[in-house]
Design a protein around this motif. Structure first.
Motif, PDB file in Angstrom:
ATOM      1  N   SER A  38       4.086   2.396   4.551  1.00  0.00           N
ATOM      2  CA  SER A  38       4.259   1.211   4.345  1.00  0.00           C
ATOM      3  C   SER A  38       3.483   0.334   5.431  1.00  0.00           C
ATOM      4  CB  SER A  38       5.775   1.053   4.535  1.00  0.00           C
ATOM      5  OG  SER A  38       6.202  -0.669   4.507  1.00  0.00           O
ATOM      6  N   ILE A  39       3.043  -0.735   4.787  1.00  0.00           N
ATOM      7  CA  ILE A  39       2.364  -1.701   5.533  1.00  0.00           C
ATOM      8  C   ILE A  39       3.436  -2.981   6.268  1.00  0.00           C
ATOM      9  CG2 ILE A  39       0.180  -1.340   4.919  1.00  0.00           C
ATOM     10  CD1 ILE A  39       0.259  -4.108   3.727  1.00  0.00           C
ATOM     11  N   GLY A  40       4.547  -2.833   5.737  1.00  0.00           N
ATOM     12  CA  GLY A  40       5.638  -3.816   6.080  1.00  0.00           C
ATOM     13  C   GLY A  40       6.798  -3.895   5.306  1.00  0.00           C
ATOM     14  N   ASP A  41       7.788  -4.663   5.721  1.00  0.00           N
ATOM     15  CA  ASP A  41       9.152  -4.582   4.929  1.00  0.00           C
ATOM     16  C   ASP A  41       9.180  -5.759   4.172  1.00  0.00           C
ATOM     17  OD1 ASP A  41      10.053  -2.528   6.411  1.00  0.00           O
ATOM     18  OD2 ASP A  41      11.224  -3.702   7.740  1.00  0.00           O
ATOM     19  N   TYR A  42       8.327  -5.656   2.993  1.00  0.00           N
ATOM     20  CA  TYR A  42       8.240  -6.659   2.065  1.00  0.00           C
ATOM     21  C   TYR A  42       7.627  -5.898   0.707  1.00  0.00           C
ATOM     22  CZ  TYR A  42       3.982  -6.759   4.534  1.00  0.00           C
ATOM     23  OH  TYR A  42       2.852  -6.126   5.290  1.00  0.00           O
ATOM     24  N   ILE A  43       7.842  -6.416  -0.341  1.00  0.00           N
ATOM     25  CA  ILE A  43       7.426  -5.494  -1.536  1.00  0.00           C
ATOM     26  C   ILE A  43       6.216  -6.254  -2.092  1.00  0.00           C
ATOM     27  CG2 ILE A  43       7.966  -4.654  -3.949  1.00  0.00           C
ATOM     28  CD1 ILE A  43       9.860  -3.640  -1.477  1.00  0.00           C
ATOM     29  N   LEU A  44       4.992  -5.526  -2.240  1.00  0.00           N
ATOM     30  CA  LEU A  44       3.673  -5.919  -2.972  1.00  0.00           C
ATOM     31  C   LEU A  44       3.858  -5.560  -4.310  1.00  0.00           C
ATOM     32  CD1 LEU A  44       1.307  -4.684  -0.245  1.00  0.00           C
ATOM     33  CD2 LEU A  44       2.141  -6.930  -0.553  1.00  0.00           C
ATOM     34  N   SER A  45       3.005  -6.173  -5.129  1.00  0.00           N
ATOM     35  CA  SER A  45       3.130  -5.950  -6.622  1.00  0.00           C
ATOM     36  C   SER A  45       2.309  -4.369  -6.817  1.00  0.00           C
ATOM     37  CB  SER A  45       2.343  -6.750  -7.202  1.00  0.00           C
ATOM     38  OG  SER A  45       0.971  -7.099  -6.608  1.00  0.00           O
TER      39      SER A  45
HETATM   40  N1  ADE Z   1       3.478  -1.110  -2.003  1.00  0.00           N
HETATM   41  C1  ADE Z   1       4.534  -2.070  -2.334  1.00  0.00           C
HETATM   42  N2  ADE Z   1       4.813  -2.684  -1.457  1.00  0.00           N
HETATM   43  C2  ADE Z   1       4.280  -1.934  -0.250  1.00  0.00           C
HETATM   44  C3  ADE Z   1       4.292  -2.094   1.149  1.00  0.00           C
HETATM   45  N3  ADE Z   1       5.112  -2.929   1.788  1.00  0.00           N
HETATM   46  N4  ADE Z   1       3.434  -1.153   1.913  1.00  0.00           N
HETATM   47  C4  ADE Z   1       2.926  -0.251   1.194  1.00  0.00           C
HETATM   48  N5  ADE Z   1       2.785  -0.180   0.086  1.00  0.00           N
HETATM   49  C5  ADE Z   1       3.391  -0.938  -0.854  1.00  0.00           C
END
Ligand code: ADE
Length: 288
Positions: free
Chosen positions: A173-180
């Protein structure tokens, strides 16, 4: 030696994307790294080229199918292995002892750093997901010191869990948030690796002074003009006294780390007698 990257994605047109410009773009042109985006849809078997299906047990969204992913990952594994072999052969032919592989270092030289990095010394396969292990500079350094990496980008609700059981895949993960989707996260990971590759950043590339390398956030930087909107560059930086400057930078780095990242400060073994409010006071004294 070229650092080989592959991205398994439903949006191959997103790569190299941002990484085609600036430092990374130049390095790509120079062959310091390679970038191959592989469309997961190419491994679908039905006429709609579907890669996802509804979640078992019900619920919202769609899940990427393990059977399609499995074929895509297997293809990518063979593909990158061939590229790495060919790069090693090339650098051997060129008598390149700078490359990772030399005659005394077999193809099995890469150490096993963490679970997920396979023991044959080939490139790790990393799935970008918000539930993965948080990416760190230390892990970035490990990846960048290897022969390459395969990145698996999720969309929809994520991956069928069985892919992680059946293949050696590390979740990051690259961080505590949600990417699309995983593509932006993959770009972040690649950018962090590429800047560390030999020859990419020139003399400044050691980055030893940078945040996360020293365990502290970076001290503030200034440049001309000496005065701007009534604000001046701190006197000490204009003193020419290198010892004093180094001490000032160290204090600033510590203060900023204490204030903004108590977790890093703690890990750094920070002095507990200095409080975040002390750091705040110091910042204010500097006219910020
Ligand atoms: N895909 C969706 N959110 C992500 C996140 N925070 N880090 C890595 N992959 C992701």
């Amino acid at each position: 030696m070229t650092f080989h990257t592959q991205i398994l994605t439903l949006y191959p047109e997103m790569f190299p994307g941002l990484l085609g410009a600036s430092l990374a773009g130049k390095a790509l042109e120079q062959g310091l790294w390679s970038c191959e985006a592989i469309n997961m849809r190419d491994f679908a078997t039905d006429r709609h080229r579907s890669v996802d299906d509804t979640p078992a047990g019900g619920g919202a969204g769609m899940v990427l199918r393990a059977d399609i992913l499995g074929k895509a990952v297997d293809f990518a594994t063979d593909n990158i292995a061939a590229k790495i072999r060919s790069s090693r052969a090339q650098s051997r032919d060129a008598g390149d002892t700078q490359g990772v592989s030399t005659s005394s270092q077999s193809d099995e030289v890469y150490p096993e750093h963490v679970e997920g990095l396979d023991t044959n010394g080939e490139a790790p396969i990393i799935a970008l997901t918000p539930r993965g292990t948080p990416l760190t500079q230390a892990r970035v350094r490990e990846i960048a010191s290897g022969p390459g990496v395969t990145l698996l980008c999720g969309r929809f609700e994520g991956f069928d869990e069985r892919i992680f059981e059946a293949r050696d895949i590390e979740e990051v993960s690259i961080g505590d948030y949600i990417l699309s989707g995983g593509e932006v996260a993959a770009t972040v990971l690649l950018d962090a690796c590429i800047r560390l590759l030999p020859g990419v950043m020139g003399a400044s590339s050691s980055g030893d002074d940078e945040s996360f390398e020293t365990g502290l956030l970076e001290y503030p930087h200034y440049t001309r003009p000496v005065e701007w909107e009534g604000r001046t560059i701190p006197e000490v930086l204009r003193s020419g006294d290198h010892a004093k400057i180094a001490a000032w930078r160290r204090e600033q780095a510590e203060a900023i780390t204490r204030l903004r990242r108590p977790d890093l400060w703690e890990r750094h073994g920070g002095a507990s007698d200095r409080s975040p409010s002390g750091a705040q006071r110091q910042k204010k004294e500097n006219g910020k």
